[in-house]
Motif scaffolding. Structure first.
Motif: not given
Length: 264
Positions: A254-264, A215-230
């Motif tokens: 979890q519970g579906f037979g998978l190794q689940c983690q945050i990030g990666g 699971l890759l949590p939402y972040h806003r690190l690329g937000e400034g690029k949008y303004a930079g591209l107009g």
């Protein structure tokens, strides 16, 4: 002695990032390719979406995004960190954009890496005809594939593309490749409910040989690029999720037979 033909393959990239530890095993160098068939609202690399060269203004400085290279031209940069790859089990990861959108250049670059003994990986949406994907599979050690949503209507609403081809390709890739990891970018208002995450995990659990879901949590690190591209950033009112929400979604996966983690 004739040099291999794949060294002459030409592609368009927009960045090379060294010392990554989040895009496959070990320490890796990430090659970012330009062009993508999806338009995810949360994309942190909007400069990657169109194949054409662009200008982007950041911090008052305007630069051209994208350059054309051959495999032979960029390979010396990729082998600079060979000792780190060997020591950590790392290597090269293709990202973007969408590497499947450059089916002459990207497999040639992967081929060159494997011939040199470098571990290879790809981060992909899986959105391409399967005969295109088949060109990549012999030269990949790891595949990191997004499954963003099970509901095709909602998938199209947030990415401009339906998901039937993606889900079909996930199964076909899993049937042919031993190292497929499913990744889920978790985006508020899109797929941040336990029911939606459970549905993705349930599907991933049916894929042959797939054991990992990130699971890759939402972040806003690329937000400034949008303004930079107009361009407008359409998720401007969305904030990252609190830790307790992420943990709730992890439990839902979890519970579906998978190794689940945050990030990666």
């Amino acid at each position: 002695m004739m040099k291999p033909a794949y060294l002459s393959a030409k592609g368009r990239i927009f960045d090379i990032q060294r010392y990554s530890i989040h895009d496959g095993p070990g320490i890796r160098t990430i090659v970012f390719l330009k062009g993508c068939p999806l338009r995810c609202r949360w994309c942190c690399n909007p400069e990657s979406q169109i194949h054409e060269l662009q200008t982007m203004t950041m911090n008052g400085k305007t630069s051209v995004v994208g350059r054309d290279v051959t495999v032979e031209e960029i390979f010396p940069e990729l082998i600079k960190d060979l000792p780190y790859y060997r020591r950590s089990g790392g290597g090269i990861t293709l990202s973007g954009g969408e590497a499947l959108a450059q089916p002459q250049f990207a497999p040639a670059l992967l081929h060159a890496c494997q011939d040199y003994g470098i571990n290879t990986a790809i981060e992909t949406t899986g959105f391409a005809p399967f005969p295109v994907i088949e060109k990549y599979l012999p030269y990949l050690d790891y595949i990191l594939m997004d499954i963003k949503h099970i509901n095709s209507r909602k998938h199209k609403e947030f990415t401009r593309q339906p998901n039937e081809l993606i889900l079909e390709n996930a199964r076909r890739i899993a049937e042919r490749h031993r190292n497929l990891t499913i990744r889920v970018p978790v985006i508020p208002t899109f797929n941040d409910t336990p029911a939606e995450i459970s549905a993705i995990a349930r599907f991933a659990g049916t894929l042959p040989g797939v054991t990992r879901l990130h699971l890759l949590p939402y972040h806003r690190l690329g937000e400034g690029k949008y303004a930079g591209l107009g361009r407008e950033y359409t998720l401007a009112g969305i904030t990252p999720m609190p830790e307790e929400k992420i943990q709730e979604l992890l439990r839902a996966a979890q519970g579906f037979g998978l190794q689940c983690q945050i990030g990666g």
